[in-house]
Design an enzyme around this catalytic site. Structure first.
Site, PDB file in Angstrom:
ATOM      1  N   GLN A  75      25.861  93.682  72.615  1.00 44.16           N
ATOM      2  CA  GLN A  75      26.594  92.910  71.559  1.00 44.16           C
ATOM      3  C   GLN A  75      25.574  91.518  71.810  1.00 44.16           C
ATOM      4  O   GLN A  75      25.496  91.491  70.937  1.00 44.16           O
ATOM      5  CB  GLN A  75      27.520  92.201  72.585  1.00 44.16           C
ATOM      6  N   SER A 119      25.957  95.154  62.595  1.00 37.85           N
ATOM      7  CA  SER A 119      26.243  93.523  60.970  1.00 37.85           C
ATOM      8  C   SER A 119      26.547  94.657  59.659  1.00 37.85           C
ATOM      9  O   SER A 119      25.353  95.270  58.633  1.00 37.85           O
ATOM     10  CB  SER A 119      25.393  92.710  61.286  1.00 37.85           C
ATOM     11  N   TYR A 143      18.706  87.239  59.351  1.00 35.78           N
ATOM     12  CA  TYR A 143      19.491  87.975  60.190  1.00 35.78           C
ATOM     13  C   TYR A 143      20.258  89.853  60.077  1.00 35.78           C
ATOM     14  O   TYR A 143      20.342  90.767  61.261  1.00 35.78           O
ATOM     15  CB  TYR A 143      21.248  87.202  60.693  1.00 35.78           C
TER      16      TYR A 143
HETATM   17  C1  UD2 Z   1      27.992  87.515  59.300  1.00 32.66           C
HETATM   18  C2  UD2 Z   1      28.570  88.829  59.221  1.00 32.66           C
HETATM   19  C3  UD2 Z   1      29.601  89.402  60.256  1.00 32.66           C
HETATM   20  C4  UD2 Z   1      28.705  89.186  61.561  1.00 32.66           C
HETATM   21  C5  UD2 Z   1      28.390  87.533  61.763  1.00 32.66           C
HETATM   22  C6  UD2 Z   1      26.807  86.820  62.397  1.00 32.66           C
HETATM   23  C7  UD2 Z   1      28.835  89.317  56.715  1.00 32.66           C
HETATM   24  C8  UD2 Z   1      29.687  89.786  54.870  1.00 32.66           C
HETATM   25  N1  UD2 Z   1      29.383  89.287  58.111  1.00 32.66           N
HETATM   26  O1  UD2 Z   1      29.389  86.901  58.980  1.00 32.66           O
HETATM   27  O2  UD2 Z   1      29.359  90.667  60.273  1.00 32.66           O
HETATM   28  O3  UD2 Z   1      27.837  90.113  61.758  1.00 32.66           O
HETATM   29  O4  UD2 Z   1      27.296  87.390  60.534  1.00 32.66           O
HETATM   30  O5  UD2 Z   1      27.702  85.819  63.187  1.00 32.66           O
HETATM   31  O6  UD2 Z   1      27.857  89.255  56.159  1.00 32.66           O
HETATM   32  N2  UD2 Z   1      32.221  79.286  55.607  1.00 32.66           N
HETATM   33  C9  UD2 Z   1      32.345  77.752  55.277  1.00 32.66           C
HETATM   34  N3  UD2 Z   1      32.781  76.789  56.253  1.00 32.66           N
HETATM   35  C10 UD2 Z   1      32.165  76.793  57.454  1.00 32.66           C
HETATM   36  C11 UD2 Z   1      31.533  77.878  57.895  1.00 32.66           C
HETATM   37  C12 UD2 Z   1      31.785  79.118  57.289  1.00 32.66           C
HETATM   38  O7  UD2 Z   1      32.966  78.014  54.249  1.00 32.66           O
HETATM   39  O8  UD2 Z   1      32.815  75.471  58.208  1.00 32.66           O
HETATM   40  C13 UD2 Z   1      31.893  80.289  55.789  1.00 32.66           C
HETATM   41  C14 UD2 Z   1      31.001  80.625  55.013  1.00 32.66           C
HETATM   42  O9  UD2 Z   1      29.375  80.104  54.545  1.00 32.66           O
HETATM   43  C15 UD2 Z   1      30.634  82.387  54.729  1.00 32.66           C
HETATM   44  C16 UD2 Z   1      32.045  82.088  55.301  1.00 32.66           C
HETATM   45  O10 UD2 Z   1      32.703  81.283  56.214  1.00 32.66           O
HETATM   46  O11 UD2 Z   1      30.798  82.235  53.535  1.00 32.66           O
HETATM   47  C17 UD2 Z   1      32.249  83.271  56.704  1.00 32.66           C
HETATM   48  O12 UD2 Z   1      31.202  83.079  57.407  1.00 32.66           O
HETATM   49  P1  UD2 Z   1      30.926  83.153  59.213  1.00 32.66           P
HETATM   50  O13 UD2 Z   1      30.007  82.148  59.649  1.00 32.66           O
HETATM   51  O14 UD2 Z   1      31.921  82.954  59.912  1.00 32.66           O
HETATM   52  O15 UD2 Z   1      30.720  85.056  58.886  1.00 32.66           O
HETATM   53  P2  UD2 Z   1      29.430  85.521  57.788  1.00 32.66           P
HETATM   54  O16 UD2 Z   1      29.846  85.749  56.377  1.00 32.66           O
HETATM   55  O17 UD2 Z   1      28.320  84.995  57.565  1.00 32.66           O
END
Ligand code: UD2
Length: 321
Positions: A75, A119, A143
């Site tokens: 992990q 991921s 990433y």
């Molecule tokens: C990615 C991967 C996930 C995992 C993760 C690890 C995808 C689809 N998913 O998650 O599987 O590996 O990375 O970090 O690639 N957001 C906001 N406001 C905030 C924070 C986030 O709107 O304050 C949005 C962000 O822009 C995104 C969504 O929320 O569209 C999810 O963001 P995240 O950082 O929780 O996860 P994500 O999708 O990058």
């Protein structure tokens, strides 16, 4: 009774795995460099596991950590798309070089199998929904490239050295113990703790971006099933670990706000670099070949998660009295 090594054991998913395995009476060894994880996550099981503070870059440390191990649940990673966009080299070293060190040590120690936290970011903005494992990957961010590269390493280690491996492509795992104190924290952890503090979160984009948010208990069950799966599926195969349903950021915001009685409307900001627009898993392969059936649903998972952050806040307040 099997012997497990959990890398990133003090992190969100690693520690949840550790609690489950200890409850089941297994032998658990864990490593973590505590760069993003916290020993608080191991409260209650710290004396029941063999914990060593070390990073994946420690070649001699990896060697001793892998000795006598049946299954590695890998992990440890410097997670986050935006972190990798800002500093690709550091996350590359941690995620790719670190994984290669671990694989070499696992091969030499004759570990039975490695289960890898891959991921969903690997799919990038493939237009087809839901995402199926045999679609060509299209990683957008450093990433995503790093996570995908390690899948290929796991496959290469099976083909060239016979080390069994299974890659679980996690789709936005959330739940208790997810760190909320960093700009790189997952959106659910961030929104929940901000609203609890009376701060209004910002949604990046128009709020219609969607994710297959998957409660951590489902990821735990996928790891345990991956250890039990027959050798014929441990050939480096990739499995989507999602729920098969997706939710928009507007929906996430509204659901958490409702649970907390938070009434302010969200702020909207620019879309984040490296972000995928929609992400939804096809979970038929995992269901058929691993017996994976996500039992915890989004709303129920979110309720448990919000309740956990509230309880943590109360605990902290009580300890400062
Ligand atoms: C990615 C991967 C996930 C995992 C993760 C690890 C995808 C689809 N998913 O998650 O599987 O590996 O990375 O970090 O690639 N957001 C906001 N406001 C905030 C924070 C986030 O709107 O304050 C949005 C962000 O822009 C995104 C969504 O929320 O569209 C999810 O963001 P995240 O950082 O929780 O996860 P994500 O999708 O990058």
């Amino acid at each position: 009774m099997a012997r497990y090594l959990i890398t990133g054991i003090a992190g969100f998913i690693g520690s949840t795995l550790a609690h489950t395995l200890v409850e089941q009476g297994h032998d658990v060894r864990g490593i973590d460099n505590l760069s993003t994880g916290s020993l608080d996550n191991l409260a209650g099981i710290r004396d029941k596991i063999d914990f060593q503070q070390m990073g994946l870059q420690d070649v001699a440390g990896m060697k001793s950590a892998c000795e006598g191990i049946d299954f590695i649940l890998h992990q440890a990673a410097l997670a986050s798309v935006p972190r990798s966009v800002k500093d690709p080299l550091t996350s590359h070293q941690s995620n790719i070089d670190g994984t290669l060190n671990l694989l070499l040590a696992a091969r030499d120690a004759k570990v039975r199998r490695i289960v890898y936290a891959a991921s969903s970011s690997a799919y990038g903005d493939q237009p087809m929904q839901p995402k199926q494992e045999d679609m060509s990957p299209l990683p957008l961010s450093p990433y995503a490239v790093q996570k995908l590269a390690c899948e290929y390493y796991i496959q290469a280690f099976y083909r060239t050295y016979g080390l069994e491996g299974i890659c679980l492509r996690y789709f936005n795992i959330f739940g208790p113990r997810q760190a909320a104190d960093s700009p790189y924290s997952g959106v659910i952890a961030k929104f929940t703790t901000m609203m609890m503090a009376g701060e209004t979160p910002t949604i990046f984009g128009d709020g219609l971006t969607s994710r297959d948010f998957n409660f951590v208990d489902n990821a735990v069950s996928a790891n345990l099933l991956a250890c039990l799966a027959p050798s014929s599926v441990a050939t480096g195969r990739v499995f989507n670990i999602g729920t098969g349903r997706s939710h928009t950021l507007n929906e996430v915001y509204a659901t958490i706000a409702e649970q907390l009685g938070f009434t302010a409307a969200p702020f909207y900001g620019p879309t984040r670099a490296g972000d995928i627009r929609h992400s939804l898993a096809d979970i038929h392969r995992a269901s058929k070949e691993l017996g994976y059936h996500p039992k915890a649903h989004f709303h129920e998972g979110l309720q448990k998660t919000v309740a956990w952050y509230l309880a943590e806040k109360e605990k902290k307040a009580a300890s400062t009295l």
